[in-house]
Enzyme design. Structure first.
Site: not given
Length: 345
Positions: A106, A128, A170, A207, A217, A221, A225, A228, A232, A248
């Site tokens: 956990r 993330k 980025e 950022k 998000e 936020r 993206n 993306h 992606h 990427h």
């Protein structure tokens, strides 16, 4: 909690201080074959007694199977909730290591020591974590901020030029969504810089400000993206094709051209600004070869984008350079049109 970020040549010394001041029961370093060979020797003098866990590099290993390997070693090493995992590597190491630490018993402590430009300006910042699942990028994951992030530009000296370019995408994205002046200043320079630390600090500041305002998000936020939704999908599709996988940042460069095109189509961005974006990206990145028969399959993958609501595809677009708007509805036909536009350039 907002993560503590240390940037500069003394960042690893700050890591030493953290590990000395906190009574961690065990310290474990997660590496791949590349960071073990090239980066671990730079990190080792800054560490107390520790163990190593090694995984294979590459996006194709960002899977549940790799997590099982890590969790098995964590169990064998008797890690408890007062242990700390030091993630030494690029985006894959940071994402997988952070995810494994966040859910093991956990949650155990972890820190990020990003070694690629991509990880330093993007992947390691913001909490993330996650893995790919059945070919879908970052499909399973959690938000969990590390104890701290330690960014030392010295690691960039271990990178091939292609990896630097991937991370630079980025940085360009951050200018496009939040700093028109910096974009205008840099677009004639490209990657001709001797001061990566300044670019990293500037990019991380953008950022971090966005993440602090919207850590989970829920709204703002999502501007991070930009590029993306399409990017992606391109990355995921090409990863599934033999010998066609791309990095990427290379995929995000494609996505930024496509989404800038859609910004013009939605009357948010001028043709002149689209030309500036295209010219900058063409100066840095080689054209990614997309076949006409690829385009429909790439577009369908955007239905799995995490920003979507129901069957609506939500995209981040540009309302002029330096200002992004999120939750902009687009269609599969829009994505196909944008990819055809990119393919025609």
């Amino acid at each position: 909690m907002t993560e503590t970020i240390h940037i500069g040549n003394n960042a690893l010394g700050e890591l030493t201080t953290l590990l000395q001041n906190r009574a961690f029961n065990k310290v474990v370093v997660l590496v791949d074959e590349h960071t073990l060979a090239h980066c671990y020797p730079l990190l080792k003098p800054h560490l107390p007694a520790h163990e190593l866990i090694q995984i294979q590099s590459g996006e194709e290993h960002k899977t549940l199977q790799t997590c099982e390997t890590i969790w098995q070693r964590m169990t064998e090493l008797h890690l408890d909730r007062w242990s700390v995992l030091v993630n030494l590597g690029g985006g894959v190491i940071g994402d997988v290591g952070g995810f494994c630490a966040a859910v093991f018993k956990r949650g155990i402590y972890f820190v990020q020591v990003p070694t690629t430009l991509l990880a330093q300006v993007d992947a390691s910042v913001g909490g993330k974590t996650g893995i790919d699942f059945h070919g879908l990028k970052n499909h399973i994951g959690v938000y969990q901020e590390p104890q701290a992030v330690f960014i030392n530009p010295v690691f960039l000296q271990t990178l091939p030029q292609r990896q630097l370019k991937s991370g630079y995408a980025e940085i360009i994205k951050h200018w496009l969504i939040a700093d028109k002046e910096k974009f205008e200043e840099q677009r004639h320079i490209g990657m001709m810089t001797d001061d990566w630390e300044e670019l990293i600090r500037h990019s991380v500041a953008i950022k971090s400000k966005v993440v602090e305002a919207d850590p989970l998000e829920g709204g703002l936020r999502k501007i991070l993206n930009f590029g993306h939704t399409v990017g992606h999908a391109v990355e995921t599709y090409l990863m599934s094709q033999p010998n066609r996988g791309i990095l990427h940042g290379e995929a995000i460069a494609v996505g930024m051209v496509c989404e800038a095109f859609l910004s013009v189509k939605k009357e948010l961005l001028s043709e002149e600004d689209l030309g500036k974006v295209e010219l900058f990206l063409e100066m840095v990145y080689e054209k990614v070869v997309l076949k006409r028969e690829d385009i429909e399959q790439i577009a369908v993958l955007a239905l799995q984008d995490k920003k979507n609501s129901g069957f609506a595809i939500n995209c981040t677009l540009l309302r002029g350079i330096g200002h992004a708007v999120y939750n902009q509805p687009i269609t599969l036909q829009d994505i196909e049109e944008s990819l055809r536009y990119y393919e025609s350039l």
